[in-house]
Design a protein around this motif. Structure first.
Motif, PDB file in Angstrom:
ATOM      1  N   PRO A 176     -11.449  59.154 -38.338  1.00  0.00           N
ATOM      2  CA  PRO A 176     -10.334  58.440 -37.716  1.00  0.00           C
ATOM      3  C   PRO A 176     -10.728  57.000 -37.359  1.00  0.00           C
ATOM      4  O   PRO A 176     -11.913  56.697 -37.176  1.00  0.00           O
ATOM      5  N   HIS A 177      -9.727  56.124 -37.265  1.00  0.00           N
ATOM      6  CA  HIS A 177      -9.991  54.778 -36.761  1.00  0.00           C
ATOM      7  C   HIS A 177      -8.800  54.284 -35.943  1.00  0.00           C
ATOM      8  O   HIS A 177      -7.655  54.686 -36.163  1.00  0.00           O
ATOM      9  N   GLY A 178      -9.111  53.419 -35.000  1.00  0.00           N
ATOM     10  CA  GLY A 178      -8.093  52.899 -34.100  1.00  0.00           C
ATOM     11  C   GLY A 178      -7.110  51.993 -34.809  1.00  0.00           C
ATOM     12  O   GLY A 178      -7.477  51.253 -35.723  1.00  0.00           O
ATOM     13  N   LEU A 179      -5.859  52.037 -34.378  1.00  0.00           N
ATOM     14  CA  LEU A 179      -4.801  51.199 -34.928  1.00  0.00           C
ATOM     15  C   LEU A 179      -4.391  50.155 -33.897  1.00  0.00           C
ATOM     16  O   LEU A 179      -4.090  50.484 -32.744  1.00  0.00           O
ATOM     17  N   GLY A 180      -4.370  48.931 -34.315  1.00  0.00           N
ATOM     18  CA  GLY A 180      -4.052  47.825 -33.417  1.00  0.00           C
ATOM     19  C   GLY A 180      -5.089  46.738 -33.561  1.00  0.00           C
ATOM     20  O   GLY A 180      -6.190  46.967 -34.071  1.00  0.00           O
ATOM     21  N   ASN A 181      -4.760  45.550 -33.069  1.00  0.00           N
ATOM     22  CA  ASN A 181      -5.597  44.385 -33.324  1.00  0.00           C
ATOM     23  C   ASN A 181      -5.968  43.612 -32.064  1.00  0.00           C
ATOM     24  O   ASN A 181      -7.120  43.251 -31.873  1.00  0.00           O
ATOM     25  N   MET A 182      -4.981  43.355 -31.199  1.00  0.00           N
ATOM     26  CA  MET A 182      -5.217  42.590 -29.971  1.00  0.00           C
ATOM     27  C   MET A 182      -4.559  43.303 -28.804  1.00  0.00           C
ATOM     28  O   MET A 182      -3.495  43.894 -28.940  1.00  0.00           O
ATOM     29  N   CYS A 183      -5.209  43.231 -27.639  1.00  0.00           N
ATOM     30  CA  CYS A 183      -4.650  43.803 -26.416  1.00  0.00           C
ATOM     31  C   CYS A 183      -4.787  42.807 -25.264  1.00  0.00           C
ATOM     32  O   CYS A 183      -5.709  41.989 -25.238  1.00  0.00           O
ATOM     33  N   VAL A 184      -3.866  42.926 -24.306  1.00  0.00           N
ATOM     34  CA  VAL A 184      -3.807  42.080 -23.115  1.00  0.00           C
ATOM     35  C   VAL A 184      -3.705  42.988 -21.898  1.00  0.00           C
ATOM     36  O   VAL A 184      -2.968  43.982 -21.929  1.00  0.00           O
ATOM     37  N   GLY A 185      -4.431  42.683 -20.829  1.00  0.00           N
ATOM     38  CA  GLY A 185      -4.309  43.495 -19.628  1.00  0.00           C
ATOM     39  C   GLY A 185      -4.991  42.860 -18.439  1.00  0.00           C
ATOM     40  O   GLY A 185      -5.386  41.691 -18.473  1.00  0.00           O
ATOM     41  N   LYS A 186      -5.148  43.666 -17.357  1.00  0.00           N
ATOM     42  CA  LYS A 186      -5.761  43.191 -16.126  1.00  0.00           C
ATOM     43  C   LYS A 186      -7.047  43.956 -15.850  1.00  0.00           C
ATOM     44  O   LYS A 186      -7.131  45.168 -16.066  1.00  0.00           O
ATOM     45  N   ILE A 187      -8.043  43.236 -15.356  1.00  0.00           N
ATOM     46  CA  ILE A 187      -9.336  43.839 -15.050  1.00  0.00           C
ATOM     47  C   ILE A 187      -9.207  44.792 -13.861  1.00  0.00           C
ATOM     48  O   ILE A 187      -8.651  44.427 -12.816  1.00  0.00           O
ATOM     49  N   ILE A 188      -9.733  46.016 -14.035  1.00  0.00           N
ATOM     50  CA  ILE A 188      -9.704  47.003 -12.951  1.00  0.00           C
ATOM     51  C   ILE A 188     -11.108  47.415 -12.481  1.00  0.00           C
ATOM     52  O   ILE A 188     -11.243  47.964 -11.399  1.00  0.00           O
ATOM     53  N   GLU A 189     -12.143  47.162 -13.279  1.00  0.00           N
ATOM     54  CA  GLU A 189     -13.521  47.432 -12.880  1.00  0.00           C
ATOM     55  C   GLU A 189     -14.425  46.372 -13.498  1.00  0.00           C
ATOM     56  O   GLU A 189     -14.162  45.901 -14.610  1.00  0.00           O
ATOM     57  N   ILE A 190     -15.491  46.041 -12.788  1.00  0.00           N
ATOM     58  CA  ILE A 190     -16.410  45.003 -13.249  1.00  0.00           C
ATOM     59  C   ILE A 190     -17.838  45.527 -13.184  1.00  0.00           C
ATOM     60  O   ILE A 190     -18.267  46.074 -12.152  1.00  0.00           O
ATOM     61  N   GLY A 191     -18.588  45.373 -14.287  1.00  0.00           N
ATOM     62  CA  GLY A 191     -19.984  45.790 -14.328  1.00  0.00           C
ATOM     63  C   GLY A 191     -20.863  44.973 -13.394  1.00  0.00           C
ATOM     64  O   GLY A 191     -20.543  43.823 -13.041  1.00  0.00           O
ATOM     65  N   GLY A 192     -22.011  45.549 -13.023  1.00  0.00           N
ATOM     66  CA  GLY A 192     -22.863  44.951 -12.011  1.00  0.00           C
ATOM     67  C   GLY A 192     -23.427  43.590 -12.351  1.00  0.00           C
ATOM     68  O   GLY A 192     -23.738  42.810 -11.445  1.00  0.00           O
ATOM     69  N   ASN A 193     -23.593  43.279 -13.626  1.00  0.00           N
ATOM     70  CA  ASN A 193     -24.189  41.990 -14.004  1.00  0.00           C
ATOM     71  C   ASN A 193     -23.163  40.939 -14.419  1.00  0.00           C
ATOM     72  O   ASN A 193     -23.531  39.857 -14.881  1.00  0.00           O
ATOM     73  N   VAL A 194     -21.891  41.252 -14.281  1.00  0.00           N
ATOM     74  CA  VAL A 194     -20.836  40.345 -14.752  1.00  0.00           C
ATOM     75  C   VAL A 194     -20.468  39.354 -13.653  1.00  0.00           C
ATOM     76  O   VAL A 194     -20.212  39.745 -12.506  1.00  0.00           O
ATOM     77  N   GLU A 195     -20.439  38.073 -14.021  1.00  0.00           N
ATOM     78  CA  GLU A 195     -20.010  37.026 -13.091  1.00  0.00           C
ATOM     79  C   GLU A 195     -18.869  36.229 -13.717  1.00  0.00           C
ATOM     80  O   GLU A 195     -18.709  36.181 -14.930  1.00  0.00           O
TER      81      GLU A 195
END
Length: 324
Positions: free
Chosen positions: A55-74
């Motif tokens: 199987p493979h995913g269908l779609g190309n671009m997505c837009v949304g809002k951040i709900i969780e952030i990894g510990g090293n992300v600034e």
């Protein structure tokens, strides 16, 4: 559990459940609000061509809002709107380095036109469209409609748009085409020679990977003019006669692909610069993308919408999906 749109076999899309794991330290999790497929390239894989796996995913671009952030992300905040490449699913866990920040004024439709804009800009640059040129765009999917608007930005004096689908011709007319043509209702080459005073066009851009359209493009240009081949062509089994006009008029056939580095203008231009330019111009609102993304359907209807996009291309321009 959240769901995603995938093809499990050629032309067999389904919605299936998946589980999200922990967010890696270098990544963020995004609640997806909108997305869109990329018809041309995606259909090639959807049909099982070019060694596509399932199987493979269908779609190309997505837009949304951040709900969780990894510990090293600034540099990112919870609730911030972002976009990136990814198939249609309710959440994405993306590396922070891949994210595109969306300014407040930017619409989701502008964001999902980012990928087609790459290939439109590449076509315009490789085709060397210049101020005052007479140009035609053949094929009015998202790439073609973005190519039309890039041609205007490049200074083209006259832009014709050609497509058998009325819905797409209407969008081209709204976004500034001087002339729209149905290739099933007229001799395109003759019409474009006539409107150019018998000379022919300076540049023809073929974005649909249709050989009849490429044949029309070749017949529309002036002696030693340029034809840009931008669509992902398949084996030619008809529709193209290089001896009818091309052998005498010797047009320059330029094959354009944004992400084939080194760029023709290397080292000044590369795929990174193309991407950055496209995102900045979209973020600045320099393009009209509102009618390019049409229709927009709820995510729960995406299986039926994807099948319809395949079977009835006349009913859509670029399919949009809402998760809200």
């Amino acid at each position: 559990m959240p769901k995603e749109l995938v093809a499990i076999a050629p032309r067999q899309p389904i919605l299936r459940e998946y589980e999200d794991g922990p967010v890696p330290a270098d990544s963020v999790r995004v609640q997806i609000e909108f997305g869109a497929p990329k018809r041309g390239t995606e259909m090639t894989l959807y049909y099982g061509f070019r060694g596509a796996g399932f199987p493979h995913g269908l779609g190309n671009m997505c837009v949304g809002k951040i709900i969780e952030i990894g510990g090293n992300v600034e540099g990112f905040e919870i609730g911030e709107r972002v976009a990136s490449h990814g198939h249609l699913k309710e959440t994405h866990t993306w590396k922070a380095a891949r994210l595109l920040k969306m300014p407040d004024r930017m619409t989701w439709k502008e964001a999902v036109c980012y990928d087609p804009a790459h290939f439109a800009l590449s076509s315009i640059r490789d085709g060397q469209v210049r101020v005052g040129d007479r140009v035609a765009v053949f094929g009015l999917g998202a790439i073609g409609l973005m190519t039309q608007q890039f041609a205007k930005e490049a200074g083209a004096d006259f832009i014709a748009c050609v497509d058998p689908i009325e819905k797409r011709r209407v969008v081209a007319e709204k976004t500034g085409a001087a002339l729209v043509l149905d290739p099933t209702a007229c001799n395109v080459g003759e019409v474009l020679h006539e409107v150019s005073g018998g000379l022919g066009l300076d540049v023809a851009m073929e974005t649909s990977a249709n050989y009849k359209a490429l044949d029309d493009a070749i017949r529309s240009v002036a002696f030693e003019a340029t034809v840009v081949v931008a669509g992902w062509a398949k084996e030619c089994k008809g529709g193209l006669d290089l001896g009818a006009v091309a052998h005498m008029n010797i047009p320059n056939l330029i094959f354009a692909r944004a992400n084939s580095d080194p760029n023709r203008d290397h080292p000044r231009w590369n795929f990174t610069r193309i991407r950055n330019t496209c995102w900045q111009w979209l973020a600045d609102g320099r393009f009209d993308c509102e009618d390019i993304v049409d229709p927009v359907v709820p995510f729960e209807d995406s299986v039926e919408a994807y099948i319809e996009m395949d079977n009835h291309p006349e009913r859509s321009v670029k399919l949009g999906v809402s998760f809200q």
